[in-house]
Enzyme design. Structure first.
Site, PDB file in Angstrom:
ATOM      1  N   ASP A  83       0.828  -1.204   0.000  1.00 25.35           N
ATOM      2  CA  ASP A  83       0.000   0.000   0.000  1.00 25.35           C
ATOM      3  C   ASP A  83       0.866   1.259   0.000  1.00 25.35           C
ATOM      4  OD1 ASP A  83       0.779  -0.819   2.643  1.00 25.35           O
ATOM      5  OD2 ASP A  83      -0.553   0.725   3.456  1.00 25.35           O
ATOM      6  N   GLU A 147       0.004  -1.330   5.711  1.00 30.76           N
ATOM      7  CA  GLU A 147       1.073  -0.869   6.601  1.00 30.76           C
ATOM      8  C   GLU A 147       0.913   0.593   6.954  1.00 30.76           C
ATOM      9  OE1 GLU A 147       5.013   0.815   7.766  1.00 30.76           O
ATOM     10  OE2 GLU A 147       3.718   1.350   6.075  1.00 30.76           O
TER      11      GLU A 147
END
Length: 394
Positions: A83, A147
């Site tokens: 991400d 994350e």
């Protein structure tokens, strides 16, 4: 590019670059990580006779990817998150954040630094070892979701046992263009305090209950009590506490019937999260004994501090390989921000976590970039680190 096996000698830089460009082009902003996992799966599919590919779904469109390759008594973990943060104000960008642009030896795009260049580097390193059948031992690639918003992909993989058998874990987070290696990090506690009161006209405040007064009282006492946690980590520094958001009230001539306060705490191994939880919970319980107080405390994705020692064998090995590749020693450092390491440390195994990868200081910034020379060097670094990790004398 095609997804056939790579021929010739080492994977050409044009192919290495194409993988990074493709990853940048996937706008995996707090979601769509499954599209990244799809692409990586296609890259590894030609080697499925040598590897195990597993998709671990966190939510629709959000798949972690785990690839295990090679054999041996010990396992080296290589990790990266899929991400990225939102690009923000597009007017501040000189290029399309989701179209990789190469200028003067740099690749620009959202995630170029944090951390699709690191993810691409460990992916390419593993692909090349598979292509040339030079795997030195058992390697597990852990590509995670979420994350940037709470490390919940790493938490999911840890709970499922994917890190339990690791002998060492390298996370390809940006680290001053591979000049530093992170081995310890502060924990994070984001908390939200809500207060309920009773509205009344401001001319008769005795008829109401001022919720804003109550969150301010909490703020004053919380800062004082947490300030007593005064041990200082020699690398990470002290525990810090910032009250960052306060909201309350409806209009200037009314007693506020509700209010909220948000704070951010960065913890250290000497003062772990549980110590903070106990202090704040005790404070809320005390205040709620007072007439009219109605406080509630919640937490958002707390992360434990990551302990570590600078002379751990894995850190020494990283320094040795760094000298071989770059001609210089790597600097061990602590990190104020959390990473997936804060979750992987909860695995059952006893192993060192190290954070080292391409990328400088443009994480989350407009015009984020990575130096391509460093990206290419990172690929070599990970390959040589893997070989050294499984050498007989290690």
């Amino acid at each position: 590019m095609t997804h056939a096996k790579y021929g010739g000698n080492d994977m050409k830089q044009v192919q290495q670059l194409e993988i990074l460009k493709h990853l940048i082009a996937i706008p995996s902003v707090n979601g769509r990580e499954a599209a990244v996992a799809d692409y990586l799966t296609k890259l590894f599919t030609p080697y499925q006779d040598q590897i195990q590919i597993e998709r671990v779904t966190y939510a629709p469109g959000r798949d972690n990817l785990v690839i295990t390759a090679g054999q041996g008594a010990k396992t080296l973990g290589l990790a990266g998150h899929m991400d990225v943060v939102a690009p923000g104000d597009l007017a501040q960008w000189t290029t399309d954040p989701f179209k990789a642009t190469v200028k003067a030896g740099r690749l620009y795009g959202r995630g170029a630094c944090d951390m699709k260049s690191g993810l691409a580097a460990i992916v390419v390193a593993l692909l090349e070892m598979l292509e040339h059948r030079t795997l030195p031992g058992r390697i597990r690639l852990l590509a995670t979701v979420g994350e940037e918003t709470g490390e919940y992909g790493a938490a999911q993989l840890t709970k499922a046992g994917y890190a339990d058998d690791l002998a060492g874990l390298v996370i390809a987070e940006p680290s001053a263009d591979l000049r530093e290696v992170g081995y310890t990090a502060k924990g994070v506690i984001d908390y939200i305090l809500t207060a309920k009161g009773q509205s009344a006209h401001a001319s008769q405040p005795q008829l109401g209950i001022n919720a804003l007064d109550h969150v301010l009282e909490f703020a004053t006492q919380a800062k004082a009590r947490l300030a007593k946690l005064d041990q200082v980590d020699p690398v990470l520094g002290p525990l810090t506490h910032v009250i960052s958001v306060i909201n309350g009230g409806e209009q200037i001539n009314s007693v506020p019937a509700q209010a909220t306060l948000q704070g951010n705490i960065r913890t250290i191994p000497a003062h772990p999260n549980q110590q903070v939880y106990d202090i704040l919970a005790g404070l809320v319980a005390e205040l709620n004994q007072r007439p009219g107080y109605d406080l509630r405390l919640t937490y958002s994705f707390p992360e434990e501090p990551m302990p570590g020692v600078a002379d751990a064998p894995l850190l020494k090995l990283i320094d040795q390989v760094h000298q071989d590749v770059f001609g210089t020693s790597v600097t061990p450092v602590g990190q104020a921000g959390a990473s997936d390491g804060s979750e992987f440390l909860h695995a059952k195994g006893d192993f060192t976590i190290a954070l080292i990868g391409p990328g400088g200081d443009t994480s989350h910034a407009s015009n984020e970039f990575v130096d391509l020379a460093v990206y290419y060097q990172a690929i070599e670094f990970y390959q040589r680190l893997a070989a050294a990790f499984f050498a007989p004398d290690n």
